[in-house]
Design a protein around this motif. Structure first.
Motif, short mmCIF file in Angstrom:
data_model
loop_
_atom_site.label_atom_id
_atom_site.label_comp_id
_atom_site.label_asym_id
_atom_site.label_seq_id
_atom_site.Cartn_x
_atom_site.Cartn_y
_atom_site.Cartn_z
N PHE A 212 25.34 27.93 47.72
CA PHE A 212 25.26 27.15 46.48
C PHE A 212 23.81 26.70 46.31
CE2 PHE A 212 29.62 26.85 47.84
CZ PHE A 212 30.36 26.90 46.66
N SER A 213 23.30 26.84 45.10
CA SER A 213 21.90 26.51 44.86
C SER A 213 21.73 25.83 43.50
CB SER A 213 21.04 27.78 44.92
OG SER A 213 19.69 27.51 44.59
N THR A 214 20.74 24.94 43.44
CA THR A 214 20.43 24.30 42.15
C THR A 214 19.63 25.23 41.24
OG1 THR A 214 18.41 23.36 43.11
CG2 THR A 214 20.41 22.01 43.18
N GLU A 215 18.99 26.23 41.83
CA GLU A 215 18.17 27.17 41.07
C GLU A 215 18.77 28.58 41.19
OE1 GLU A 215 15.70 26.17 39.26
OE2 GLU A 215 15.68 24.11 40.00
N ARG A 216 18.50 29.37 40.16
CA ARG A 216 18.95 30.76 40.18
C ARG A 216 18.14 31.52 41.22
NH1 ARG A 216 21.81 33.68 36.49
NH2 ARG A 216 21.52 32.04 34.93
N LEU A 217 18.83 32.25 42.10
CA LEU A 217 18.18 33.01 43.15
C LEU A 217 18.12 34.48 42.77
CD1 LEU A 217 19.95 31.44 46.28
CD2 LEU A 217 17.78 30.75 45.22
N SER A 218 17.01 35.10 43.13
CA SER A 218 16.84 36.52 42.83
C SER A 218 17.40 37.34 43.98
CB SER A 218 15.36 36.83 42.62
OG SER A 218 15.17 38.21 42.35
N LEU A 219 18.73 37.50 43.99
CA LEU A 219 19.40 38.28 45.02
C LEU A 219 19.91 39.57 44.42
CD1 LEU A 219 21.50 35.55 46.90
CD2 LEU A 219 19.18 36.33 47.37
N THR A 220 19.57 40.68 45.04
CA THR A 220 20.05 41.99 44.59
C THR A 220 20.65 42.70 45.78
OG1 THR A 220 17.89 43.01 44.99
CG2 THR A 220 18.33 42.16 42.77
N GLY A 221 21.65 43.53 45.51
CA GLY A 221 22.29 44.24 46.61
C GLY A 221 23.49 45.03 46.11
N PRO A 222 24.40 45.37 47.00
CA PRO A 222 25.59 46.13 46.64
C PRO A 222 26.46 45.37 45.64
CG PRO A 222 25.26 46.11 49.01
CD PRO A 222 24.31 45.11 48.44
N GLU A 228 27.60 33.52 40.45
CA GLU A 228 28.38 32.78 39.46
C GLU A 228 27.61 31.56 38.99
OE1 GLU A 228 32.68 32.38 40.55
OE2 GLU A 228 31.95 33.15 42.48
N ASP A 229 27.71 31.30 37.71
CA ASP A 229 27.13 30.09 37.12
C ASP A 229 28.25 29.09 36.91
OD1 ASP A 229 25.85 28.12 35.71
OD2 ASP A 229 24.88 29.47 34.28
N LEU A 230 28.23 27.97 37.66
CA LEU A 230 29.30 26.98 37.61
C LEU A 230 29.13 26.00 36.46
CD1 LEU A 230 29.62 26.22 41.43
CD2 LEU A 230 30.82 27.95 40.06
N GLY A 231 28.09 26.16 35.66
CA GLY A 231 27.91 25.30 34.50
C GLY A 231 26.84 24.24 34.72
N ALA A 232 26.34 23.72 33.60
CA ALA A 232 25.25 22.74 33.67
C ALA A 232 25.69 21.42 34.30
CB ALA A 232 24.68 22.49 32.27
N ARG A 237 24.51 24.47 40.87
CA ARG A 237 25.06 25.20 39.74
C ARG A 237 25.40 26.65 40.07
NH1 ARG A 237 22.29 25.46 33.67
NH2 ARG A 237 23.70 27.05 32.80
N TYR A 238 24.63 27.28 40.92
CA TYR A 238 24.78 28.72 41.14
C TYR A 238 25.45 28.99 42.50
CZ TYR A 238 21.53 28.78 37.27
OH TYR A 238 20.93 28.56 36.05
N ARG A 239 26.44 29.86 42.45
CA ARG A 239 27.22 30.19 43.64
C ARG A 239 27.11 31.68 43.91
NH1 ARG A 239 32.50 32.04 44.84
NH2 ARG A 239 33.46 31.00 46.66
N TYR A 240 26.77 32.01 45.17
CA TYR A 240 26.59 33.41 45.56
C TYR A 240 27.55 33.73 46.71
CZ TYR A 240 22.33 33.02 42.83
OH TYR A 240 21.44 32.81 41.80
#
Length: 290
Positions: A212-222, A228-232, A237-240
């Motif tokens: 879970f992160s407050t900022e959007r992470l640049s993660l790429t992969g399979p 997911e964006d859990l909303g403002a 906010r961001y769940r990976y």
């Protein structure tokens, strides 16, 4: 009348010196074994984590970590080989204790001595394995065979009847130890590489990681890697998800995505803080649906 106190017998001369010698021998042996385990653990972990683009030094491995990791090479084939070697070394003592006539013992000793004096055949076989190195596996068999031949050549049965000074035995014994060290090195490297590839093929069974992160992470992969964006309204906010835990060292989590491929995918390193939260979940069990 008071009897004089009985004088205690003086300790036997050399008793204390003998105990000290035994203690020094035990300490020396323990130090050697610890140093060997450290070396083997270093080779094993270096080859294992190199498959994941990491090194043990970057993970903060210490002496005790390497010693513990060295136990990974105690696989079933290795244990069988060690026990077989110990049994082979005890054959002469076993023959001498058999309830047979001295004539049979002498004959068995003569046969063993004749075989031991042909140690050069074993050394030659090891050299042939060296010549066929690219096509013969496991690689550690070649130096192990040469070392076995050299050690047989320095056994009492092989040297019986042809006395040899200790200085003359130093060179073959040193060579045998060098070949043994090479064999152990190749074995540890092979097992580390094999274990890493087997582990990479079962990434889905590793503990799951949700970031879970407050900022959007640049993660790429399979495709299994999901963002997911859990909303403002959510602080984190961001769940990976779709991630698996390779190893945790201190406050760092080394993570790979499900379906990870060492030739194209990265290893992500996360640290839990005010802007990032790490949750661990069970991996997929064997036999369960993915």
């Amino acid at each position: 009348m008071r009897r004089p106190a009985r004088r205690r017998p003086d300790p036997e001369p050399g008793a204390g010196a003998g105990a000290t010698s035994i203690l020094k021998f035990v300490i020396a042996e323990a130090s050697f074994i610890a140093a060997l385990m450290f070396y083997v653990g270093l080779i094993y972990t270096s080859r294992y984590y190199s498959n994941f683009h990491l090194s043990p030094s970057s993970l903060g491995f210490g002496f005790s970590d390497y010693v513990v990791e060295s136990l990974q090479i105690l696989s079933r084939p290795v244990l069988i080989a060690v026990v077989s070697l110990l049994l082979l070394m005890s054959v002469p003592q076993f023959v001498r204790r058999l309830p047979v006539t001295s004539r049979v013992r002498r004959r068995a000793s003569a046969v063993w001595g004749a075989m031991a004096r042909q140690y050069w055949v074993v050394v030659a076989a090891g050299l042939v394995l060296f010549l066929l190195w690219p096509s013969v596996r496991p690689y550690w068999m070649a130096p192990a065979t040469v070392a076995a031949g050299l050690l047989i050549g320095q056994s009492g049965a092989a040297l019986r009847g042809r006395g040899q000074r200790p200085a003359d035995r130093a060179v073959p014994l040193f060579a045998a130890l060098a070949f043994l060290l090479l064999a152990v090195t190749l074995l540890a490297a092979q097992l580390g590489d094999r274990e890493a590839k087997q582990a990479a093929a079962r990434v889905v069974r590793w503990p799951g990681v949700v970031v879970f992160s407050t900022e959007r992470l640049s993660l790429t992969g399979p495709p299994a890697l999901k963002a997911e964006d859990l909303g403002a309204g959510a602080h984190l906010r961001y769940r990976y998800s779709g991630l698996r835990l390779l190893v945790q060292r201190g406050d760092r989590y080394y993570v790979v995505p499900v379906g990870w491929d060492r030739t194209r995918d990265s290893v992500y390193i996360f640290r839990e803080n005010e802007t990032t939260r790490i949750e661990l979940t069970p991996g997929v069990r064997r036999g369960a649906r993915r």
